[in-house]
Scaffold this motif. Sequence first.
Motif, PDB file in Angstrom:
ATOM      1  N   ASP A 135       0.868  -1.175   0.000  1.00 38.76           N
ATOM      2  CA  ASP A 135       0.000   0.000   0.000  1.00 38.76           C
ATOM      3  C   ASP A 135       0.913   1.236   0.000  1.00 38.76           C
ATOM      4  O   ASP A 135       2.039   1.179   0.515  1.00 38.76           O
ATOM      5  CB  ASP A 135      -0.887   0.008   1.265  1.00 38.76           C
ATOM      6  CG  ASP A 135      -2.035   1.008   1.173  1.00 38.76           C
ATOM      7  OD1 ASP A 135      -3.195   0.567   1.043  1.00 38.76           O
ATOM      8  OD2 ASP A 135      -1.770   2.231   1.233  1.00 38.76           O
ATOM      9  N   ARG A 167      -0.745   0.380   6.583  1.00 44.00           N
ATOM     10  CA  ARG A 167      -1.959  -0.342   6.178  1.00 44.00           C
ATOM     11  C   ARG A 167      -1.611  -1.729   5.627  1.00 44.00           C
ATOM     12  O   ARG A 167      -2.314  -2.701   5.878  1.00 44.00           O
ATOM     13  CB  ARG A 167      -2.705   0.450   5.113  1.00 44.00           C
ATOM     14  CG  ARG A 167      -3.345   1.689   5.671  1.00 44.00           C
ATOM     15  CD  ARG A 167      -4.305   2.257   4.676  1.00 44.00           C
ATOM     16  NE  ARG A 167      -4.938   3.423   5.262  1.00 44.00           N
ATOM     17  CZ  ARG A 167      -5.993   4.027   4.764  1.00 44.00           C
ATOM     18  NH1 ARG A 167      -6.536   3.572   3.659  1.00 44.00           N
ATOM     19  NH2 ARG A 167      -6.509   5.065   5.354  1.00 44.00           N
ATOM     20  N   HIS A 183     -18.433   4.523   5.255  1.00 41.03           N
ATOM     21  CA  HIS A 183     -17.009   4.582   4.886  1.00 41.03           C
ATOM     22  C   HIS A 183     -16.311   5.662   5.701  1.00 41.03           C
ATOM     23  O   HIS A 183     -16.718   6.818   5.661  1.00 41.03           O
ATOM     24  CB  HIS A 183     -16.857   4.859   3.396  1.00 41.03           C
ATOM     25  CG  HIS A 183     -15.534   4.406   2.847  1.00 41.03           C
ATOM     26  ND1 HIS A 183     -14.333   4.901   3.287  1.00 41.03           N
ATOM     27  CD2 HIS A 183     -15.222   3.470   1.909  1.00 41.03           C
ATOM     28  CE1 HIS A 183     -13.346   4.306   2.639  1.00 41.03           C
ATOM     29  NE2 HIS A 183     -13.852   3.430   1.790  1.00 41.03           N
TER      30      HIS A 183
HETATM   31  N1  LIG Z   1     -15.222  -0.092   0.510  1.00 38.61           N
HETATM   32  C1  LIG Z   1     -16.102  -0.862  -0.061  1.00 38.61           C
HETATM   33  O1  LIG Z   1     -17.064  -1.360   0.580  1.00 38.61           O
HETATM   34  C2  LIG Z   1     -16.006  -1.209  -1.533  1.00 38.61           C
HETATM   35  C3  LIG Z   1     -16.931  -2.090  -2.068  1.00 38.61           C
HETATM   36  C4  LIG Z   1     -16.839  -2.432  -3.405  1.00 38.61           C
HETATM   37  C5  LIG Z   1     -15.810  -1.920  -4.171  1.00 38.61           C
HETATM   38  N2  LIG Z   1     -14.900  -1.045  -3.655  1.00 38.61           N
HETATM   39  C6  LIG Z   1     -13.846  -0.512  -4.546  1.00 38.61           C
HETATM   40  O2  LIG Z   1     -12.582  -0.926  -4.029  1.00 38.61           O
HETATM   41  C7  LIG Z   1     -11.581   0.071  -4.299  1.00 38.61           C
HETATM   42  C8  LIG Z   1     -10.923   0.475  -3.000  1.00 38.61           C
HETATM   43  O3  LIG Z   1     -11.936   0.980  -2.147  1.00 38.61           O
HETATM   44  P1  LIG Z   1     -11.687   1.129  -0.573  1.00 38.61           P
HETATM   45  O4  LIG Z   1     -12.996   1.476  -0.006  1.00 38.61           O
HETATM   46  O5  LIG Z   1     -10.941  -0.057  -0.052  1.00 38.61           O
HETATM   47  O6  LIG Z   1     -10.740   2.433  -0.565  1.00 38.61           O
HETATM   48  P2  LIG Z   1      -9.774   2.898   0.619  1.00 38.61           P
HETATM   49  O7  LIG Z   1      -9.512   4.335   0.370  1.00 38.61           O
HETATM   50  O8  LIG Z   1     -10.310   2.468   1.931  1.00 38.61           O
HETATM   51  O9  LIG Z   1      -8.431   2.056   0.323  1.00 38.61           O
HETATM   52  C9  LIG Z   1      -7.601   2.316  -0.791  1.00 38.61           C
HETATM   53  C10 LIG Z   1      -6.157   2.031  -0.392  1.00 38.61           C
HETATM   54  O10 LIG Z   1      -5.318   2.255  -1.526  1.00 38.61           O
HETATM   55  C11 LIG Z   1      -4.133   2.915  -1.077  1.00 38.61           C
HETATM   56  N3  LIG Z   1      -3.544   3.626  -2.223  1.00 38.61           N
HETATM   57  C12 LIG Z   1      -3.915   4.816  -2.746  1.00 38.61           C
HETATM   58  N4  LIG Z   1      -3.152   5.107  -3.817  1.00 38.61           N
HETATM   59  C13 LIG Z   1      -2.257   4.093  -3.945  1.00 38.61           C
HETATM   60  C14 LIG Z   1      -1.212   3.820  -4.856  1.00 38.61           C
HETATM   61  N5  LIG Z   1      -0.924   4.657  -5.884  1.00 38.61           N
HETATM   62  N6  LIG Z   1      -0.504   2.672  -4.703  1.00 38.61           N
HETATM   63  C15 LIG Z   1      -0.787   1.826  -3.677  1.00 38.61           C
HETATM   64  N7  LIG Z   1      -1.760   2.034  -2.770  1.00 38.61           N
HETATM   65  C16 LIG Z   1      -2.498   3.147  -2.922  1.00 38.61           C
HETATM   66  C17 LIG Z   1      -4.584   3.814   0.056  1.00 38.61           C
HETATM   67  O11 LIG Z   1      -3.518   4.137   0.908  1.00 38.61           O
HETATM   68  C18 LIG Z   1      -5.645   2.948   0.729  1.00 38.61           C
HETATM   69  O12 LIG Z   1      -5.117   2.148   1.749  1.00 38.61           O
HETATM   70  C19 LIG Z   1     -12.314   1.208  -5.018  1.00 38.61           C
HETATM   71  O13 LIG Z   1     -12.166   1.064  -6.406  1.00 38.61           O
HETATM   72  C20 LIG Z   1     -13.761   1.014  -4.625  1.00 38.61           C
HETATM   73  O14 LIG Z   1     -14.654   1.510  -5.629  1.00 38.61           O
HETATM   74  C21 LIG Z   1     -14.969  -0.690  -2.347  1.00 38.61           C
END
Ligand SMILES: NC(=O)c1ccc[n+]([C@@H]2O[C@H](COP(=O)([O-])OP(=O)(O)OC[C@H]3O[C@@H](n4cnc5c(N)ncnc54)[C@H](O)[C@@H]3O)[C@@H](O)[C@H]2O)c1
Length: 357
Positions: A39, A44, A165
């Motif tokens: 990450d 994280r 969220h």
């Molecule tokens: N949260 C949900 O319930 C949910 C459900 C379905 C789909 N999604 C999808 O999953 C994806 C992630 O969502 P999330 O809710 O986990 O987001 P989040 O913001 O909680 O987590 C994203 C993670 O990616 C990391 N990150 C950001 N840029 C980065 C990079 N360039 N390289 C490496 N790591 C990086 C961040 O530090 C963070 O830990 C999104 O596309 C979202 O649409 C989320």
Amino acid sequence: MAAAARTVRVGVVGCGNVSSRYLANLAGRSAVTVVACADADPARARALGQAHGVPEVHSVDALLAAADVDLVLNLTPPRVHAEVTLRALAQGKHVYTEKPLATTMADGHRILDAARARSLWVGTAPDTFLGAGARTCAALLAQGAIGTPTSVNAAMMNPGPERFHPEPEFLYQEGAGPLFDIGPYYLSVLTALMGSVVRVGALGASARAERVVLTGPRAGSTFTVETLTHVNSVLEFASGAVGMLVTSFDVAATRTPHLEIHGTEGTVVAAQANSWGGPVLLKNAGSDFAEVLPGPHESDGFMGMGLVDMAEAILTGRRPQATGARGLHVLEVLTAIASAARAGGGFTTIESRWESP
Ligand SMILES: NC(=O)c1ccc[n+]([C@@H]2O[C@H](COP(=O)([O-])OP(=O)(O)OC[C@H]3O[C@@H](n4cnc5c(N)ncnc54)[C@H](O)[C@@H]3O)[C@@H](O)[C@H]2O)c1
């Protein structure tokens, strides 16, 4: 790929909110083995690795270069999906990414071109169209249970993801909003059931310029809304059927059904397109609405089943189901709806086609 073990070795990039759900769902599935996670925030990655017993916790660069990673599971926010996916493909890794495939068509094409050039697979969530609910609907349509499908009504309206969220800001930035966050589920299921979309039009609105984080350590802090938060769209399918899709983070409560398909002889009502199961209801001539059960031995499905299917496809040499080509068609429909909504109306022709395998 670990040939002897017949498993695809997965490296997870992005260890945020959704990552632990994936890791729990992937545990014990023989086609995939999560071997590393990374990450942009190393803490994280360490926390996820510890919680799920992931053997290696890397920097992002080290994970993308790791010789023992066959496939990168991209769980970063939408605005960096394309960058991470393209870097992984350049390192010779297959990729399965959370939705959307990218946030622009130019990036979507770049990703498909890069995968094709290196004979790698790129796949994208959502995978709910593989779940028992959508498959039950598909079977009913194929059997002619509602005659010829003529129209669809799809709606996913709620008060917004800041309810659950802890860091909801990214869901209100360009490339997200209800259309890009929820729309991929509905468009993936709709195209699986109805075929390709050929034309779209839309109108949109934003109820509030600022929103408030409602859960987690930052509850009470405000942030700026940068995208439309209510989008009404109309769709025309290649079959000639028409439909409407409404996605909204501006609706306090609703009793509108999530997804209905109307045909010359009846109606099918599906569950939410962001869930894998039912119930599925059918009404046709001479019957009232009744629940239709999925086929015997069929489980609902789970978040990540598209990735497991891709891993099985890689191991057996067949074509995966949740492909990037499908993701590109959905992305073209999403971007055309967004442009029409921002322009305040008008219709756009969709060039790409995707049919259910
Ligand atoms: N949260 C949900 O319930 C949910 C459900 C379905 C789909 N999604 C999808 O999953 C994806 C992630 O969502 P999330 O809710 O986990 O987001 P989040 O913001 O909680 O987590 C994203 C993670 O990616 C990391 N990150 C950001 N840029 C980065 C990079 N360039 N390289 C490496 N790591 C990086 C961040 O530090 C963070 O830990 C999104 O596309 C979202 O649409 C989320």
